[in-house]
Scaffold this motif. Structure first.
Motif, short mmCIF file in Angstrom:
data_model
loop_
_atom_site.label_atom_id
_atom_site.label_comp_id
_atom_site.label_asym_id
_atom_site.label_seq_id
_atom_site.Cartn_x
_atom_site.Cartn_y
_atom_site.Cartn_z
N VAL A 33 0.66 -0.98 0.33
CA VAL A 33 -0.11 0.38 0.38
C VAL A 33 1.24 1.20 0.54
CG1 VAL A 33 -1.14 1.14 1.37
CG2 VAL A 33 -2.03 -1.46 0.84
N GLN A 34 1.73 1.12 0.68
CA GLN A 34 2.70 2.17 0.87
C GLN A 34 3.39 3.03 -0.73
OE1 GLN A 34 5.55 1.89 4.18
NE2 GLN A 34 4.35 2.31 5.51
N ILE A 63 -5.93 -0.95 8.95
CA ILE A 63 -5.93 0.03 9.84
C ILE A 63 -4.65 1.14 8.93
CG2 ILE A 63 -6.32 1.15 11.53
CD1 ILE A 63 -7.78 -0.77 13.23
N ALA A 64 -3.89 0.18 9.52
CA ALA A 64 -2.35 1.34 8.60
C ALA A 64 -2.46 1.37 7.21
CB ALA A 64 -1.03 0.26 9.26
N SER A 65 -3.52 0.32 6.33
CA SER A 65 -3.31 0.44 4.94
C SER A 65 -4.31 1.75 5.29
CB SER A 65 -3.36 -0.68 4.26
OG SER A 65 -2.87 -1.45 4.49
N TYR A 66 -5.77 1.59 5.39
CA TYR A 66 -6.48 2.99 4.94
C TYR A 66 -6.26 4.06 6.00
CZ TYR A 66 -11.00 5.78 6.90
OH TYR A 66 -11.71 6.45 6.18
N THR A 67 -5.29 3.90 6.34
CA THR A 67 -4.31 5.60 6.73
C THR A 67 -3.77 5.82 5.97
OG1 THR A 67 -4.28 5.43 9.50
CG2 THR A 67 -3.28 6.22 9.00
N THR A 68 -2.67 4.82 5.59
CA THR A 68 -1.55 5.73 4.43
C THR A 68 -2.42 6.17 3.10
OG1 THR A 68 -0.28 4.07 5.71
CG2 THR A 68 0.38 4.58 2.80
N VAL A 69 -3.86 5.65 3.02
CA VAL A 69 -3.84 6.21 1.08
C VAL A 69 -4.93 7.33 1.50
CG1 VAL A 69 -4.13 4.03 -0.11
CG2 VAL A 69 -6.25 4.73 1.95
N LYS A 70 -5.68 7.44 2.97
CA LYS A 70 -6.20 8.90 3.29
C LYS A 70 -5.64 9.65 3.44
CE LYS A 70 -10.77 7.89 4.08
NZ LYS A 70 -11.95 8.32 3.09
N ASN A 71 -4.25 9.89 4.07
CA ASN A 71 -3.26 10.71 4.24
C ASN A 71 -3.08 10.86 3.25
OD1 ASN A 71 -3.44 10.87 7.15
ND2 ASN A 71 -1.26 9.49 7.58
N LYS A 72 -3.36 10.55 1.49
CA LYS A 72 -2.33 10.82 0.08
C LYS A 72 -3.24 11.25 -0.23
CE LYS A 72 1.69 9.55 -0.02
NZ LYS A 72 3.16 10.68 -0.44
N GLY A 73 -4.71 11.35 0.49
CA GLY A 73 -6.85 11.51 -0.72
C GLY A 73 -7.04 10.62 -1.27
N GLY A 74 -6.39 9.42 -0.45
CA GLY A 74 -7.25 8.24 -1.05
C GLY A 74 -8.27 8.06 -0.30
N ASP A 75 -8.65 5.84 -0.59
CA ASP A 75 -9.54 5.66 0.59
C ASP A 75 -8.58 4.01 -0.38
OD1 ASP A 75 -11.65 5.69 2.10
OD2 ASP A 75 -13.44 5.89 0.27
N LEU A 76 -10.09 3.29 0.70
CA LEU A 76 -9.24 1.98 0.58
C LEU A 76 -10.60 1.34 1.23
CD1 LEU A 76 -8.16 -0.11 1.15
CD2 LEU A 76 -7.12 -0.35 3.38
N LYS A 77 -11.62 0.40 0.28
CA LYS A 77 -12.52 -0.48 -0.10
C LYS A 77 -12.56 -1.55 0.52
CE LYS A 77 -14.77 3.91 -1.89
NZ LYS A 77 -16.26 4.30 -2.79
#
Length: 113
Positions: A33-34, A63-77
């Motif tokens: 994800v990173q 949770i870590a993956s969700y946080t990573t993409v949210k911080n980049k303006g994205g989303d994990l579904k």
């Protein structure tokens, strides 16, 4: 656990299979994800249909993956959640955090809205 990535338009699908129960499993998804986020690929779907067991390390991985993409303006579904994983998400109240879909196709379509 095994992880394969596929794409559908500008959406990246993370196909997980096996058990998400130890450190190498969670590290594999976090690192993937990173790398995707660094490439600007931040519309992600985790297909959990072939995940057998998940414990706190697996939840932490999500949770870590969700946080990573949210911080980049994205989303994990999440897609294809098994009953066992759904009960974990209910207990941890994470079902209110993640957008969950019955299929990968539904999750992909949700990005187009």
């Amino acid at each position: 656990m095994k992880l394969e990535t596929k794409t559908s338009g500008n959406v990246t699908i993370l196909e997980l299979s096996g058990d998400a129960t130890d450190v190498p499993d969670s590290s594999l998804m976090r690192e993937t994800v990173q790398k995707l986020a660094q490439q600007g690929k931040v519309k992600l779907i985790a297909d959990l249909g072939r995940v057998g067991l998940m414990n706190s390390l697996g939840i932490g991985m999500l949770i870590a993956s969700y946080t990573t993409v949210k911080n980049k303006g994205g989303d994990l579904k999440l897609a294809n959640i098994t009953d066992r994983i759904k009960s974990l998400l209910v207990i941890t109240r994470l079902l209110t955090v993640f957008d969950c879909y019955d299929s990968v196709n539904e999750a992909v379509r949700s990005y187009k809205k």
